[in-house]
Motif scaffolding. Structure first.
Motif, mmCIF file in Angstrom:
data_model
loop_
_atom_site.group_PDB
_atom_site.id
_atom_site.type_symbol
_atom_site.label_atom_id
_atom_site.label_comp_id
_atom_site.label_asym_id
_atom_site.label_seq_id
_atom_site.Cartn_x
_atom_site.Cartn_y
_atom_site.Cartn_z
ATOM 1 N N GLY A 48 -25.994 4.097 17.434
ATOM 2 C CA GLY A 48 -25.914 3.197 18.579
ATOM 3 C C GLY A 48 -26.496 3.748 19.862
ATOM 4 O O GLY A 48 -26.281 3.178 20.938
ATOM 5 N N TYR A 49 -27.243 4.863 19.775
ATOM 6 C CA TYR A 49 -27.831 5.442 20.979
ATOM 7 C C TYR A 49 -29.157 6.104 20.633
ATOM 8 O O TYR A 49 -29.503 6.241 19.459
ATOM 9 N N GLY A 61 -25.674 7.912 25.815
ATOM 10 C CA GLY A 61 -25.085 7.536 24.535
ATOM 11 C C GLY A 61 -23.598 7.260 24.623
ATOM 12 O O GLY A 61 -23.080 6.336 23.982
ATOM 13 N N CYS A 62 -22.896 8.049 25.433
ATOM 14 C CA CYS A 62 -21.445 7.865 25.517
ATOM 15 C C CYS A 62 -21.081 6.522 26.132
ATOM 16 O O CYS A 62 -20.045 5.940 25.812
ATOM 17 N N TYR A 82 -25.357 16.987 17.793
ATOM 18 C CA TYR A 82 -25.448 16.390 19.121
ATOM 19 C C TYR A 82 -24.542 15.162 19.236
ATOM 20 O O TYR A 82 -24.106 14.799 20.328
ATOM 21 N N GLY A 83 -24.230 14.536 18.104
ATOM 22 C CA GLY A 83 -23.297 13.417 18.122
ATOM 23 C C GLY A 83 -21.923 13.818 18.622
ATOM 24 O O GLY A 83 -21.197 13.009 19.220
ATOM 25 N N SER A 84 -21.541 15.093 18.386
ATOM 26 C CA SER A 84 -20.247 15.567 18.892
ATOM 27 C C SER A 84 -20.265 15.693 20.408
ATOM 28 O O SER A 84 -19.222 15.589 21.057
ATOM 29 N N VAL A 85 -21.444 15.926 20.979
ATOM 30 C CA VAL A 85 -21.581 15.959 22.436
ATOM 31 C C VAL A 85 -21.341 14.553 22.995
ATOM 32 O O VAL A 85 -20.631 14.376 23.982
ATOM 33 N N GLN A 114 -28.077 16.999 29.379
ATOM 34 C CA GLN A 114 -26.963 16.104 29.082
ATOM 35 C C GLN A 114 -27.369 14.635 29.132
ATOM 36 O O GLN A 114 -26.538 13.759 28.903
ATOM 37 N N LEU A 115 -28.635 14.359 29.406
ATOM 38 C CA LEU A 115 -29.032 12.994 29.710
ATOM 39 C C LEU A 115 -28.786 12.024 28.563
ATOM 40 O O LEU A 115 -28.239 10.935 28.763
#
Length: 334
Positions: free
Chosen positions: A124-125, A145-146, A177-180, A139-140
């Motif tokens: 979804g991102y 994404g979040c 990176y999904g955990s971020v 962090q962009l």
């Protein structure tokens, strides 16, 4: 609200059918990727639903979120599978396969296998495109994404509230990176809760951080959780040793609950293979993730935390044994 969910499914399915006949090669190809992922679930005699679908968003990297298992509106347990670097709509079959493995493992749980489970393959991102992408070291993309993840979880919560149904147990699992992305989402919702004068109540029931390079916090409490942050890190998973986005979640001082993730590697596998097997069928990792999803916390197999004291040994190991990764020395080591 359930009617609007059905309308969403119908609209996305209609758009998929239209895109399969598109004269635009990229649009058509992206639609075919999603069609292949849906077939994976149908081959398991499941009826997947398209929660999100857009073949052209994110500069044509696309967006697709597929539900597998119990109908979302009837679920007692809901899990999001959030992938990381190099994933896009073209890899939605890989994400769906992980979601299917998780759903099937949940149904086999001896304690709570009767729970109605729905798993979302959440592409979804826009994830970083490759290891050397600038998005990996900033962090962009996680910040953006979040926002999408928060919107989908909030929609789900409103769905159950509006229809006066018991809220399902909600687990957000992020790999690499999904955990971020998952960590940033949890931290933002917790911050909003504190700003609103509340006590910072948990936004969901559990976070699962897999092969995580950090989750945007120095401790599990920094994500708004006390004992519901679960960490899966294979000992020699190089990405999980980066600590590029806060403290290594598998480290003792982070305060997460580290679970067993033993996986079997083929002789020809490289060191990076340690990063890719968290959702393998019949693995300790998958079994423990499923236990978390259905709430069988007593059955969780835990292992000791990491407890290194310096970054020097890591720098030496990283440069000598994994130079092809293309990463600079990590910041915030430990």
């Amino acid at each position: 609200m359930i009617a609007s969910l059905e309308e969403r499914y119908r609209a996305n399915s209609a758009k998929l059918i239209k895109d399969l006949g598109s004269p635009k090669s990229t649009v058509k190809k992206n639609a075919e990727y999603v069609q292949d992922a849906l077939k994976l679930a149908r081959d398991k005699r499941l009826e997947p639903r398209l929660f999100h679908y857009d073949s052209e968003v994110f500069s044509q990297y696309g967006r697709a979120v597929i539900t597998v298992g119990t109908n979302l509106e009837d679920a007692e347990c809901v899990a999001f599978v959030v992938p990381g670097t190099t994933h896009w709509i073209g890899t939605i079959s890989q994400v769906t396969k992980a979601a299917l493995h998780l759903y099937e493992e949940c149904k086999q749980n001896p304690r709570k296998g009767t729970k109605k489970v729905c798993v979302l393959a959440w592409m979804g991102y826009k994830a970083p495109a490759r290891k050397s992408s600038p998005g990996c070291t900033t962090q962009l993309m996680a910040t953006d994404g979040c926002k999408h993840l928060i919107a989908d979880v909030d929609f789900l919560k409103k769905l159950f509230t509006d229809n006066k149904k018991p809220m399902p147990r909600l687990t957000l699992s992020g790999h690499s990176y999904g955990s971020v992305v998952v960590g940033f989402a949890a931290r933002q919702k917790w911050s909003e809760s504190l700003t609103g004068g509340r006590s910072g109540a948990q936004w969901c029931d559990a976070l699962v951080l897999l092969g995580s390079p950090g989750a945007g916090a120095t401790t599990a409490n920094g994500l708004g959780f006390n004992d519901s942050v679960f960490v899966g890190s294979v000992d020699w998973d190089p990405i999980s040793l980066l600590a590029a986005y806060g403290t290594d979640p598998a480290h003792k001082k982070f305060g997460g609950r580290r679970f067993k993730t033993t996986c079997k590697l083929a002789p020809q596998d490289t060191l990076m293979a340690n990063h890719k097997h968290y959702f393998d069928e019949k693995s300790d990792s998958l079994a423990n993730i499923a236990r978390i999803v259905v709430g069988d916390i007593k059955g969780l197999e835990t292992v000791p935390h990491r407890n290194y004291t310096s970054r020097l040994s890591f720098d030496y190991w990283w440069c000598d044994w994994f130079p092809e990764a293309g990463f600079a020395y990590p910041q915030g080591w430990g």
